[in-house]
Design an enzyme around this catalytic site. Sequence first.
Site, PDB file in Angstrom:
ATOM      1  N   LYS A   1     -13.062  78.516  81.063  1.00 14.94           N
ATOM      2  CA  LYS A   1     -13.577  78.348  82.503  1.00 14.94           C
ATOM      3  C   LYS A   1     -14.015  77.029  82.717  1.00 14.94           C
ATOM      4  CE  LYS A   1     -12.547  82.646  84.118  1.00 14.94           C
ATOM      5  NZ  LYS A   1     -11.618  82.856  85.361  1.00 14.94           N
TER       6      LYS A   1
ATOM      7  N   SER B   1      -9.769  82.766  74.488  1.00 17.77           N
ATOM      8  CA  SER B   1     -10.280  82.338  75.876  1.00 17.77           C
ATOM      9  C   SER B   1     -11.871  82.062  75.883  1.00 17.77           C
ATOM     10  CB  SER B   1      -9.860  83.124  76.790  1.00 17.77           C
ATOM     11  OG  SER B   1     -10.117  84.564  76.525  1.00 17.77           O
TER      12      SER B   1
END
Length: 416
Positions: A58, A307
């Site tokens: 992110k 991720s």
Amino acid sequence: MSTDIGLPVTLKDIRTAATAIGSHVERTPARYSQTLSKIAGCDLYLKFENFQFTASFKERGALNKLLHLSPDERRRGVIAMSAGNHAQALAFHAGRLGIAATLVMPETTPFTKVKHTRDFGAQVILHGQTLSDADDKARELAEFDNLVFVHPYDDPAVIAGQGTVALEFLADHPGLDCLVVPIGGGGLVSGVAIAAKTLRPQIDIYGVQACAYPFMANALRGLPTKSGTPTIAEGIAVKSPGAITMEIVRTLVKDIFLVPETDIESALARLLEIEKVVVEGAAAAGLAAILSNGPLFQNKRVGLVLSGGNIDMRMLTNVVLRELTREGRIQSVAIEIEDRPGFLAKIAQTISEAGGNIIDVHHDRMGQEQSAKSTTLSVTFEARDAVHAVAIRQGLEMQGYYLLGRHLTPVGRTAP
């Protein structure tokens, strides 16, 4: 061949983002996993986005968005809703750039993500049970306080930043046949798909969602989804796929896999045990999809984006213990024994001699169907594997204790 024509984000945007954020985010490693490749039946390469400073991809999109803000927007400050990873990324880079940040997070957000976001200097507001609740509150505050709303996925600058993952992955391993990417709102898979399909048109992009939150998959298939259910993959527990990301996914993503909770837990435990890396549920979902769809990936070169790694320590412990139990490496046995000295020692010695490790012992003297001179002894032990556990149970049986399945059934007192 260019596959990004007509899409709101182009390969040029992603390359520009890579230049802008390059010195401020990690160029994470992408490594071949020999053991997991053998298990999965394919050549499996892992992209470790959990190695970012805030332990998630992110950072890429959040920073790229912040760098697009005008001087006036920086002065006003930013606000966002997030389940945790976007919040930490935005808080960290906003603080580094001197931009005030407010993050609205669901009340169910893991404590570690809330704490880290606050530690980066952002104001954290816990509101509602879902991302949708947090989103409503964040937009209300954005309008009231004249803040810049930074969407966690449905924003071209954010998508471009996330696409830098694919630039690095394919630079390190240009011959990949497919990429497997977790999907929540779709920002990561959108950026990855645009970059990868433009650079290597023949590559296949697969998305992964938890069965508990199949909102993107169902939306694309025209299926209704009333509500989500609890999932360990809270990072992809998104009820409202982005309008921008949905069209990109519809255009470039070949398929979306849905994986159950038990498969996600098992994949998380395998990554911890085999690769010695801590990942969160959303990151483990990709490996779960590969392992449960073996024939599709057979003998292919598969890239998997891990991720993020933001998982609460209590939850990580719970997942590990559940997986050890599921594999038969932790088992519990119970037997009704004479309540006098010596019996516990005999049982402990039998388990020890068989190579087992006792991790919990409990006496239950309150059973109404047993003699007051008896007690039910519950023993939880650890074995090397399920085969070893069978040997331990057989050792107990040889001492006169009757076992049924994985539990020792209290069918009567044993002889002294």
